[in-house]
Scaffold this motif. Structure first.
Motif: not given
Ligand code: THG
Length: 381
Positions: A65, A85, A97, A110-112, A125-126, A179-180, A198-199, A206, A274
């Motif tokens: 990531q 967003r 996100y 679709d990064p954070v 990043i993804a 969270f977040f 976290g994923y 993280e 978003y």
């Molecule tokens: N953590 C971090 N970077 C990342 C990821 C990660 N980069 C690549 C990939 N994962 C990006 N994709 C996502 C997809 C979903 C979420 C995080 C990264 C996620 N979503 C929550 C949900 O959908 O419930 C919360 C979304 C929100 O509150 O906006 O956690 O995992 N550092």
């Protein structure tokens, strides 16, 4: 049949400061994300890891990531140009996100996003080369920014016991991270960013482990961090792990390049929240997105529960058919859920078939066809 063919390692497939540790722990498979190794499994089955993750705590090397660091007076302008967003109300210390889209409103990541300061962002990043996209946009727009990939290697601690474990190492303030959101913590005299994210669908953190410029010093400090978590984690039944396919699919967490690509727009990916049509800020792909919003989409990401013998990930998509035998989608990676006691998967499904409860037919890897049903995301508890 596919044999056990090995992928050749080279300098282009980058190791991380934790790869030695991951190997010591008996990693069995890797994949490559953002040109960097991501562990895919250790000694247990995906199913055993799934139950363990839901009850205990795991340490994941998610260094792949990668962070795209944007600094300078035009930082926010540049990041805002990349996403529908709005970042207007984003405060320092927040994670967002965000969909990143191209001029056709196609998803390119679709990064954070982390806001470290008014003029400093990390895009976590993804799997696609956002650094190049960002540099291109900055050059084309004459923005005053600096864009680099910093020496940052995220290490995830996931599972219901992660908070108790992290408190022992970093102190009670860990509990204050919502969270977040993220906060800064000391580790052996260095400053480390820790987010509650976290994923997985479990609680977790993280650590955006910041190494030294010297790669070998980074490995040393990284291994000290890994060891601290590992030793403290023994009281919490810690195991090495990685993003778990069963957990991720049940949670409806999509994987870029697997479940969706730049051929898909954010509305198809259920990222409507978003993409508020009332947003006034300018962003790449705005006209295309507004057109899609007014015309409506033709397919949408859905969960599917299907019968047949337990299926395992193969890397080959499973086609989905309507009752009339028309192809209406494909599952990137189907897997058996021991909780739902059926196979599950994520797929784009054509409009006439995407309602919850609709019956579909899924073709398993051996060619056999099975009853399936469309479900909500995340999967019902
Ligand atoms: N953590 C971090 N970077 C990342 C990821 C990660 N980069 C690549 C990939 N994962 C990006 N994709 C996502 C997809 C979903 C979420 C995080 C990264 C996620 N979503 C929550 C949900 O959908 O419930 C919360 C979304 C929100 O509150 O906006 O956690 O995992 N550092």
């Amino acid at each position: 049949m596919q044999k056990n063919i090995k992928l050749n390692m080279s300098r282009r497939i980058r190791r991380t400061p934790f790869t030695n540790k991951v190997e010591e722990c008996g990693v069995s498979d890797f994949t490559v994300v953002n040109h960097m190794l991501l562990p895919k499994g250790f000694n247990n089955s995906i199913e055993e890891d799934y139950w363990h993750l839901s009850e205990h705590v795991q340490i994941w090397d998610v260094s792949c990531q990668r962070q795209v660091q944007i600094t300078g007076p035009d930082s926010q302008k540049l990041v805002q140009l990349m996403t529908p967003r709005s970042l207007e109300n984003m405060e320092t210390g927040k994670c967002f996100y965000i969909p990143i889209i191209d001029e056709n409103a196609g998803m390119i990541n679709d990064p954070v996003l982390l806001k470290l300061d008014d003029d400093m962002f990390w895009i976590s990043i993804a799997d696609s080369d956002i650094l190049l996209w960002a540099k291109g946009l900055a050059l084309g727009s004459n923005f005053d920014v600096k864009i680099i990939e910093p020496d940052v290697y995220p290490l995830a601690v996931q599972g219901p016991k992660s908070e108790a474990l992290m408190v022992e190492i970093f102190g009670q303030d860990i509990k204050k991270i919502k969270f977040f959101n993220f906060k800064i913590f000391d580790f052996q005299g260095t400053k480390q960013i820790i987010a509650r994210s976290g994923y997985s669908k479990e609680d977790g953190f993280e650590i955006y482990f910041k190494g030294h410029e010297d790669y070998f010093d980074s490995i040393q400090l990284g291994e000290q961090l890994w060891n601290a978590i590992w030793e403290t984690g023994k009281n919490f039944n810690i195991l090495p792990g990685c993003p778990n396919l069963i957990d991720r699919i049940e949670a409806g967490l999509m994987s870029y390049g697997n479940d969706f690509t730049k051929e898909n727009n954010p509305l198809e990916c259920n990222l409507d929240k978003y993409c508020n049509p009332k947003e006034t800020h300018n962003f790449i792909g705005k006209d295309a997105l507004r057109k899609i919003q007014s015309e409506g989409i033709k397919q949408k990401m859905r969960g599917i529960i299907f019968d047949g013998k337990p299926c395992a990930p193969t890397g080959k998509p499973l086609p989905i058919f309507s009752q009339n035998n028309d192809k209406i989608g494909q599952i990137a990676s189907g897997i058996y859920s021991p909780r739902i006691k059926k196979n599950i998967g994520l797929s784009m499904i054509l409009k006439d078939h995407w309602e919850t409860g609709q019956n579909v037919i899924v073709q398993n890897i051996d060619g056999s066809k099975h009853e399936g049903i469309i479900t909500t995301l995340p999967f019902p508890k």
